[in-house]
Design a protein around this motif. Structure first.
Motif, PDB file in Angstrom:
ATOM      1  N   PRO A   1      61.381  77.467  -1.206  1.00 27.69           N
ATOM      2  CA  PRO A   1      60.362  77.085  -2.191  1.00 27.69           C
ATOM      3  C   PRO A   1      60.121  75.577  -2.176  1.00 27.69           C
ATOM      4  O   PRO A   1      61.014  74.788  -1.816  1.00 27.69           O
ATOM      5  CB  PRO A   1      60.996  77.521  -3.519  1.00 27.69           C
ATOM      6  N   THR A   2      58.916  75.182  -2.555  1.00 34.88           N
ATOM      7  CA  THR A   2      58.591  73.764  -2.647  1.00 34.88           C
ATOM      8  C   THR A   2      58.136  73.430  -4.066  1.00 34.88           C
ATOM      9  O   THR A   2      57.829  74.315  -4.858  1.00 34.88           O
ATOM     10  CB  THR A   2      57.467  73.386  -1.664  1.00 34.88           C
ATOM     11  N   ARG A   3      58.090  72.150  -4.342  1.00 34.48           N
ATOM     12  CA  ARG A   3      57.718  71.712  -5.696  1.00 34.48           C
ATOM     13  C   ARG A   3      56.312  72.145  -6.070  1.00 34.48           C
ATOM     14  O   ARG A   3      56.021  72.431  -7.230  1.00 34.48           O
ATOM     15  CB  ARG A   3      57.830  70.176  -5.787  1.00 34.48           C
TER      16      ARG A   3
ATOM     17  N   GLY B   1      54.815  74.899  -5.133  1.00 31.31           N
ATOM     18  CA  GLY B   1      54.627  76.345  -5.127  1.00 31.31           C
ATOM     19  C   GLY B   1      54.272  76.967  -3.797  1.00 31.31           C
ATOM     20  O   GLY B   1      53.752  78.088  -3.762  1.00 31.31           O
ATOM     21  N   LYS B   2      54.560  76.289  -2.692  1.00 28.50           N
ATOM     22  CA  LYS B   2      54.265  76.844  -1.373  1.00 28.50           C
ATOM     23  C   LYS B   2      55.516  77.441  -0.751  1.00 28.50           C
ATOM     24  O   LYS B   2      56.637  77.202  -1.216  1.00 28.50           O
ATOM     25  CB  LYS B   2      53.678  75.761  -0.462  1.00 28.50           C
ATOM     26  N   GLU B   3      55.322  78.239   0.298  1.00 29.98           N
ATOM     27  CA  GLU B   3      56.434  78.850   1.012  1.00 29.98           C
ATOM     28  C   GLU B   3      56.585  78.138   2.354  1.00 29.98           C
ATOM     29  O   GLU B   3      55.714  78.233   3.224  1.00 29.98           O
ATOM     30  CB  GLU B   3      56.173  80.339   1.229  1.00 29.98           C
ATOM     31  N   MET B   4      57.696  77.437   2.508  1.00 27.41           N
ATOM     32  CA  MET B   4      57.923  76.641   3.705  1.00 27.41           C
ATOM     33  C   MET B   4      59.007  77.303   4.557  1.00 27.41           C
ATOM     34  O   MET B   4      60.083  77.629   4.066  1.00 27.41           O
ATOM     35  CB  MET B   4      58.339  75.223   3.330  1.00 27.41           C
ATOM     36  N   ILE B   5      58.705  77.504   5.834  1.00 28.74           N
ATOM     37  CA  ILE B   5      59.645  78.115   6.760  1.00 28.74           C
ATOM     38  C   ILE B   5      60.354  77.014   7.537  1.00 28.74           C
ATOM     39  O   ILE B   5      59.697  76.150   8.150  1.00 28.74           O
ATOM     40  CB  ILE B   5      58.933  79.064   7.744  1.00 28.74           C
ATOM     41  N   ILE B   6      61.662  77.029   7.518  1.00 24.67           N
ATOM     42  CA  ILE B   6      62.471  76.089   8.286  1.00 24.67           C
ATOM     43  C   ILE B   6      63.363  76.882   9.234  1.00 24.67           C
ATOM     44  O   ILE B   6      64.034  77.823   8.820  1.00 24.67           O
ATOM     45  CB  ILE B   6      63.350  75.205   7.375  1.00 24.67           C
ATOM     46  N   GLY B   7      63.356  76.498  10.495  1.00 24.01           N
ATOM     47  CA  GLY B   7      64.242  77.104  11.483  1.00 24.01           C
ATOM     48  C   GLY B   7      65.130  76.034  12.079  1.00 24.01           C
ATOM     49  O   GLY B   7      64.703  75.283  12.958  1.00 24.01           O
ATOM     50  N   ALA B   8      66.352  75.924  11.573  1.00 22.45           N
ATOM     51  CA  ALA B   8      67.259  74.856  12.009  1.00 22.45           C
ATOM     52  C   ALA B   8      68.632  75.417  12.340  1.00 22.45           C
ATOM     53  O   ALA B   8      69.656  74.814  12.034  1.00 22.45           O
ATOM     54  CB  ALA B   8      67.357  73.779  10.920  1.00 22.45           C
TER      55      ALA B   8
ATOM     56  N   THR C   1      64.503  71.580  -1.265  1.00 21.97           N
ATOM     57  CA  THR C   1      63.066  71.756  -1.017  1.00 21.97           C
ATOM     58  C   THR C   1      62.262  71.889  -2.304  1.00 21.97           C
ATOM     59  O   THR C   1      61.129  71.401  -2.372  1.00 21.97           O
ATOM     60  CB  THR C   1      62.809  72.995  -0.139  1.00 21.97           C
ATOM     61  N   ARG C   2      62.825  72.497  -3.329  1.00 23.86           N
ATOM     62  CA  ARG C   2      62.043  72.708  -4.553  1.00 23.86           C
ATOM     63  C   ARG C   2      61.823  71.415  -5.336  1.00 23.86           C
ATOM     64  O   ARG C   2      61.032  71.387  -6.286  1.00 23.86           O
ATOM     65  CB  ARG C   2      62.669  73.774  -5.441  1.00 23.86           C
ATOM     66  N   LYS C   3      62.436  70.335  -4.893  1.00 25.44           N
ATOM     67  CA  LYS C   3      62.243  69.038  -5.557  1.00 25.44           C
ATOM     68  C   LYS C   3      61.117  68.236  -4.935  1.00 25.44           C
ATOM     69  O   LYS C   3      60.733  67.186  -5.460  1.00 25.44           O
ATOM     70  CB  LYS C   3      63.528  68.215  -5.485  1.00 25.44           C
TER      71      LYS C   3
END
Length: 397
Positions: A238-240, A242-249, A294-296
């Motif tokens: 989640p992001t501040r 309200g978007k959906e962010m995909i991380i592949g690490a 991420t939500r911050k």
């Protein structure tokens, strides 16, 4: 010139799997003659959401670059016309239930007698033989039996489907690949063959090591939500804003770069996360730590920082996002195609893959029903105007 400019294809059947195969071939220059029932046409003309003018638009995509001929294949006269078309064709695509073409006297052996070079691509739910061959095989059922549905969704809920007819498209792609393989073989033998592309096996072919894992160790892969078991971090966060962010690490060095951007470089050396296996075993708590960060923050800033650091990252795009993205625009991944019927243009995905010397192209939207019947029967088969009028009057075309 497209790489398939010299290829003539007869496309029978309806819905998605067979027609998608035809779309792929047309994109690269093949002359795809779409045979449809008179008056009604392919049901895909009615599928999908309408545009601003009220007409469904899916047909414009899946039938792009094709020619439309109406023909009643349930009549002896219509079957005779098809035989004439086959005599001038390289490929025939059909996705009727197995046995239908044989009942009409249009099975491969019969058509091969007319044209020994003919390649017949047969797309179906369960293939041309076996105990399930005669079953109706829509993508939803074949995706389930091919192993995809059981692993899709969350473990505490019933399996879900992807919002696309993925099995149909996969079967169409496999049929197109099979046609190209059969063409290569025809260069050697001079003869065509049957391409048998089933939906359930097209899905099965994508299931990686699922079967081998069960056979070797009794492991059954289960639903795991938006991540994969043992692979971390690789999830939606989640992001501040309200978007959906995909991380592949999940790779070691990439995880270290993620930790640097997060401001916690020491996390990369933490025994709980220092190796691929350790991160997989502690994926839930690791995902929680990343989500807390991420939500911050706003998505755009995080994407900019992570991408600059070499961490794979992106948003879960809608069509609106795709059309606004500068990379899509620079690559011309989406094209505006002229729409002479309604005026203006219609946006759709471009032709893939890209070829440097003989690229494909979108030659026009899906045609009106029967728009090319006269041209094909007269220009290709040499039918007289009187014969065409007789066929039309009798409802054959």
């Amino acid at each position: 010139m497209g790489p398939l400019d010299s290829l003539r294809v007869i496309e029978l059947g309806q819905l998605i799997a067979g027609p998608f195969c035809g779309q792929l071939l047309a994109d690269f220059g093949a002359d795809v003659i779409k045979v449809e029932p008179p008056k009604t046409g392919d049901v895909m003309r009615q599928w999908g959401r309408p545009g601003r003018n009220g007409d469904p638009v899916w047909w414009s995509v899946i039938a792009r670059g094709k020619r439309s001929v109406t023909l009643d294949l349930r009549t002896p006269e219509g079957q005779d016309v098809l035989r004439d078309l086959v005599a001038e064709a390289d490929v025939l695509i059909e996705n009727f239930r197995p046995g239908t073409m044989e009942r009409w006297g249009l099975g491969f052996e019969a058509l091969s007698d007319i044209n020994p070079r003919l390649i017949m691509a047969r797309v179906s739910g369960f293939g041309q033989d076996g105990p399930y061959a005669a079953r109706a095989g829509f993508a939803s059922v074949c995706e389930a039996m091919g192993g995809m549905r059981h692993i899709s969704g969350y473990p505490d809920r019933p399996p879900v489907r992807i919002g696309l007819s993925l099995g149909d498209s996969l079967a169409g792609m496999n049929a197109a690949m099979g046609i190209l393989l059969a063409l290569e073989r025809r260069h050697v033998t001079g003869r065509g063959q049957v391409v048998d592309s089933s939906i359930f096996e097209s899905v099965l072919g994508l299931t990686e090591s699922i079967v081998a894992e069960y056979d070797a160790g009794g492991h059954i892969r289960e639903r795991h939500g938006s991540s994969l078991p043992g692979i971390a971090p690789s999830n939606a966060y989640p992001t501040r804003d309200g978007k959906e962010m995909i991380i592949g690490a999940n790779q070691d060095a990439v995880f270290g770069r993620l930790c640097q951007v997060m401001g916690v470089p020491e996390l990369a050396d933490d025994p709980r996360y220092a190796t691929h296996r350790a991160r997989g075993e502690n994926a839930e708590e690791l995902d929680a730590r990343i989500a807390e960060w991420t939500r911050k923050h706003a998505a755009d800033r995080m994407i900019e920082d992570l991408a600059a650091a070499g961490v794979p990252v992106g948003l879960a795009y809608t069509a609106r996002d795709m059309m606004a993205d500068p990379h899509f625009a620079a690559r011309r991944s989406i094209l505006e195609v002229d729409d002479p019927r309604h005026g203006g243009t219609l946006a759709m995905q471009n032709v893939f893959p890209r070829l440097s010397e003989s690229p494909g192209t979108i030659r026009g939207l899906g045609p009106e029903l029967g728009a090319d019947t006269g041209e094909v029967l007269q220009g290709l088969l040499g039918y007289s105007a009187e014969k065409i009028a007789e066929l039309e009057q009798s409802g054959i075309i």
